[in-house]
Design a protein around this motif. Structure first.
Motif, PDB file in Angstrom:
ATOM      1  N   ASN A   9       0.830  -1.198   0.000  1.00 13.21           N
ATOM      2  CA  ASN A   9       0.000   0.000   0.000  1.00 13.21           C
ATOM      3  C   ASN A   9       0.872   1.259   0.000  1.00 13.21           C
ATOM      4  O   ASN A   9       0.625   2.206  -0.748  1.00 13.21           O
ATOM      5  CB  ASN A   9      -0.930  -0.005   1.213  1.00 13.21           C
ATOM      6  N   SER A  10       1.896   1.267   0.821  1.00 18.69           N
ATOM      7  CA  SER A  10       2.806   2.417   0.872  1.00 18.69           C
ATOM      8  C   SER A  10       3.577   2.568  -0.437  1.00 18.69           C
ATOM      9  O   SER A  10       3.824   3.684  -0.895  1.00 18.69           O
ATOM     10  CB  SER A  10       3.786   2.253   2.026  1.00 18.69           C
ATOM     11  N   TRP A  12       2.689   1.758  -3.581  1.00 17.83           N
ATOM     12  CA  TRP A  12       1.942   2.349  -4.693  1.00 17.83           C
ATOM     13  C   TRP A  12       1.687   3.832  -4.443  1.00 17.83           C
ATOM     14  O   TRP A  12       1.628   4.625  -5.377  1.00 17.83           O
ATOM     15  CB  TRP A  12       0.659   1.582  -5.009  1.00 17.83           C
ATOM     16  N   GLN A  13       1.553   4.247  -3.169  1.00 21.90           N
ATOM     17  CA  GLN A  13       1.374   5.668  -2.876  1.00 21.90           C
ATOM     18  C   GLN A  13       2.631   6.456  -3.217  1.00 21.90           C
ATOM     19  O   GLN A  13       2.552   7.550  -3.791  1.00 21.90           O
ATOM     20  CB  GLN A  13       1.016   5.859  -1.405  1.00 21.90           C
ATOM     21  N   VAL A  17       2.796   9.387  -6.153  1.00 18.78           N
ATOM     22  CA  VAL A  17       3.242  10.754  -5.872  1.00 18.78           C
ATOM     23  C   VAL A  17       4.509  11.071  -6.662  1.00 18.78           C
ATOM     24  O   VAL A  17       4.672  12.175  -7.192  1.00 18.78           O
ATOM     25  CB  VAL A  17       3.462  10.957  -4.354  1.00 18.78           C
TER      26      VAL A  17
END
Length: 90
Positions: A9-10, A12-13, A17
């Motif tokens: 999850n982290s 792909w964030q 960005v």
């Protein structure tokens, strides 16, 4: 398994960005320059006239970039501003 999901999850964030800021802002700047150049007409005497819609599109692109830069600087300075002046922004 929970650690793997959190890491994915982290990841792909960070990628999103990075693409948005690393490629999106320069692309937006190029789009603003292109709009400014495409909306310009040079007369025979050398005067340049610009279409108002093209200028508005270019100014919008440049304003978004300036806002992103200011927000980035304030984000980096947020701890300093909070510690020194008591200003909480984020």
């Amino acid at each position: 398994m929970d650690l793997l999901v959190t890491t994915a999850n982290s990841l792909w964030q960070v990628i999103l960005v990075g693409l948005l800021l690393g490629a999106g802002l320069p692309a937006l700047f190029a789009l603003g320059l292109r709009a400014l150049a495409a909306g310009s007409e040079v007369a025979a005497d050398g005067t340049v006239t610009r279409r108002p819609l093209a200028v508005a599109a270019a100014v919008t692109c440049f304003a978004i970039i300036v806002i992103a830069i200011v927000v980035g600087i304030l984000f980096v300075m947020s701890d300093f501003l909070n510690h020194t002046f008591g200003i909480e922004l984020f």
